[in-house]
Write a protein that holds these residues in place. Structure first.
Motif, short mmCIF file in Angstrom:
data_model
loop_
_atom_site.label_atom_id
_atom_site.label_comp_id
_atom_site.label_asym_id
_atom_site.label_seq_id
_atom_site.Cartn_x
_atom_site.Cartn_y
_atom_site.Cartn_z
N ARG A 53 0.82 -1.20 0.00
CA ARG A 53 0.00 0.00 0.00
C ARG A 53 0.87 1.26 0.00
N ASP A 54 1.92 1.26 0.82
CA ASP A 54 2.80 2.43 0.96
C ASP A 54 4.23 1.95 1.16
N TYR A 55 5.17 2.85 0.92
CA TYR A 55 6.52 2.64 1.42
C TYR A 55 6.83 3.80 2.36
N ALA A 56 7.16 3.49 3.59
CA ALA A 56 7.61 4.44 4.62
C ALA A 56 6.47 5.30 5.18
N PHE A 57 5.57 5.77 4.35
CA PHE A 57 4.52 6.66 4.82
C PHE A 57 3.67 5.96 5.88
N PRO B 174 14.73 5.63 6.68
CA PRO B 174 15.39 6.94 6.71
C PRO B 174 14.47 8.09 6.35
N CYS B 175 13.24 7.78 5.94
CA CYS B 175 12.35 8.82 5.42
C CYS B 175 10.91 8.36 5.58
N GLY B 176 9.98 9.20 5.22
CA GLY B 176 8.59 8.79 5.25
C GLY B 176 7.66 9.90 5.66
N ASN B 177 7.53 10.17 6.95
CA ASN B 177 6.74 11.28 7.43
C ASN B 177 7.29 11.71 8.78
N ALA B 178 6.81 12.87 9.27
CA ALA B 178 7.37 13.48 10.48
C ALA B 178 7.56 12.43 11.58
N TYR C 220 -5.36 -1.87 -2.68
CA TYR C 220 -5.13 -0.43 -2.79
C TYR C 220 -3.66 -0.10 -2.53
N SER C 221 -3.09 0.76 -3.38
CA SER C 221 -1.67 1.08 -3.25
C SER C 221 -1.38 2.53 -3.60
N ASN C 222 -1.01 3.31 -2.57
CA ASN C 222 -0.52 4.66 -2.82
C ASN C 222 0.84 4.63 -3.52
N ALA C 223 1.66 3.64 -3.15
CA ALA C 223 2.97 3.51 -3.78
C ALA C 223 2.83 3.31 -5.28
N GLY C 224 1.80 2.56 -5.69
CA GLY C 224 1.56 2.35 -7.11
C GLY C 224 1.28 3.64 -7.84
N TYR C 225 0.53 4.53 -7.20
CA TYR C 225 0.23 5.80 -7.85
C TYR C 225 1.40 6.76 -7.83
N GLN C 226 2.29 6.63 -6.87
CA GLN C 226 3.52 7.41 -6.92
C GLN C 226 4.36 6.96 -8.12
N ILE C 227 4.42 5.66 -8.34
CA ILE C 227 5.15 5.14 -9.50
C ILE C 227 4.49 5.59 -10.79
N LEU C 228 3.15 5.61 -10.81
CA LEU C 228 2.45 6.11 -12.00
C LEU C 228 2.81 7.57 -12.27
#
Length: 452
Positions: free
Chosen positions: A59-63, A90-94, A123-131
């Motif tokens: 679904r996400d990476y790091a977020f 090392p990253c993601g959100n606050a 459902y994947s937010n990571a997929g839409y980032q790649i898109l």
């Protein structure tokens, strides 16, 4: 996905995403490539699968990773082991900054797949980032420029942007940070980081229904289910969440919901009625409020639109069409009732009762009342002409259990009666310059019947 549709429609849907995203081109060695449990086969993941959430990726990476949003004591109480520094993200959100492109792909390529491609929607937010990255490669421009040039500026969306607008123009429950109004999600904006207003979202919905940015054919192709979920009333498109309502008839709402922080939204479109609605909420505990309100709106809206459409169809198309010139005694009478379409109550061709003739052909000569004949619109139009099809079927006096025997099979049989290379179900209304119906042509009968 509307941005993709403005670049040659669905042309790219069957292409592997690795064609446009170099980080995904055969990133694994030979032994890793055959390990389907540990590694995603990116060479087989298509843009269409990402768009319809069928890539089988996380679904996400790091977020929203628990290592970032929960203190160590809370993680311990949840039974989670402490992680070595090498496994902490090392990253993601606050308190961490959003992942840059290299960090994102380093993480995605080290993440296990969730399912095989095209096996189930996930459902994947990571997929839409790649898109978003793939779209940038296709357009040869940054995502925010594409968004401005293809959507925001052409539609005049004055309250929509990819970056945080003036807070004085917004509804901000609590404060900027706790509401996540000022949340920086970096390159994940294509997954759901766009600011907007109810008016702008309504404008976008009307533009989709009116084919303002893409052709009618592309819109029809886009607004179709791509896969199904475990619920009979929910299907998935690109990226539509398609809700099926069964009253007063089967109607599909093409919806898109979004949630981040204290903000929640939904846009819903009904292609059948050329209408829709948009709901935005802000506040603590409002996560499901757009869905609750949306269902209430749909329960009121859909029956009202159905009745409105029925009234309009009755005024425009219902009536008797007849020709009695001495050589031909032919007529058709159409009415509206509680069922979809225009019901044929009488149909005479060359003095022959066509209702009885079709009933006999269907084996219902003794019970012609069990034959249903209804005109349904085909969405085919030409200047001064509108096409309809006659759906002709026998009505079973008993309910048959099971989908195989009780399913509506008219889609298999619609054009099965043909005469001189023209289907018997083909009907055409002729219109005058004012758009009023003046005649009806059953095309296979080679005759035009003026409206009486």
């Amino acid at each position: 996905m509307l941005l993709y549709m403005t670049f040659n429609g669905t042309k790219h849907f069957e292409e592997p995403v690795s064609k446009y995203v170099p980080e995904l081109r055969s990133p694994y060695n030979s032994s890793q490539q055959i390990d389907q449990i540990e590694y995603v086969n990116w060479d087989e993941v298509t843009i269409g699968e990402l768009a319809s959430h069928q890539a089988g990726i996380p679904r996400d990476y790091a977020f929203m990773d628990l290592t970032a949003i929960a203190p160590p004591q809370a993680l311990s109480r949840m039974g989670l082991p402490s992680l070595p520094k090498s496994e902490r993200l090392p990253c993601g959100n606050a308190p961490f900054p959003p992942c840059n492109r290299q960090q994102f792909f380093d993480g995605i390529l080290d993440t296990q797949p969730i399912a095989a491609t095209s096996s189930t929607p996930l459902y994947s937010n990571a997929g839409y980032q790649i898109l978003g990255y793939a779209l940038e490669a296709i357009a040869q421009k940054p995502f925010h420029e594409i968004l401005m040039e293809r959507i925001i500026e052409p539609l005049g969306l004055s309250r929509s942007s990819h970056s945080m607008p003036d807070p004085s123009l917004a509804v901000i429950p609590s404060d900027l940070t706790s509401s996540q109004f000022n949340l920086d999600i970096g390159d994940a904006i294509p997954a759901g980081g766009i600011y907007s207003s109810p008016k702008d979202i309504s404008t976008l919905g009307r533009a989709i229904l009116a084919n303002t940015l893409v052709s009618p054919a592309m819109t029809r192709r886009w607004m179709k289910p791509a896969t199904h979920t475990a619920s009979l009333q929910v299907s998935v498109g690109h990226p539509w969440e398609i809700m099926s309502f069964t009253e007063p008839r089967l109607v599909d709402l093409y919806t898109k919901a979004g949630n981040i922080g204290m903000y929640n939204s939904i846009m819903a479109l009904s292609p059948d009625h050329n209408a829709g609605f948009a709901i935005l909420t802000a506040g603590n505990g409002s996560f499901s409020l757009p869905l609750k309100l949306g269902e209430q709106v749909a329960d009121i809206m859909l029956p009202a639109f159905e009745q409105m459409a029925k009234n309009q169809a009755g005024r425009r198309f219902a009536g008797t069409y007849a020709l009695d010139d001495g050589a031909s005694n032919s007529s058709i009478t159409l009415v509206t009732d509680d069922e979809p379409g225009l019901k044929i109550t009488e149909w005479i061709s060359n003095s022959v009762n066509m209702v009885q003739a079709f009933a006999a052909k269907a084996g219902l000569q003794d019970t012609p009342s069990l034959l249903s004949m209804r005109l349904q619109p085909t969405s085919l139009k030409s200047p001064g002409r509108v096409s309809f099809s006659a759906v002709i079927q026998g009505l079973s006096p008993q309910t048959t259990p099971g989908p195989m025997l009780s399913a509506c099979l008219t889609w298999l049989e619609l054009d099965s009666y043909i005469y001189g290379n023209i289907g018997m179900p083909e009907f055409e209304f002729s219109l005058n310059e004012e758009g009023d119906v003046v005649s009806l042509t059953p095309r296979a009968l080679r005759i035009t019947l003026p409206k009486v």
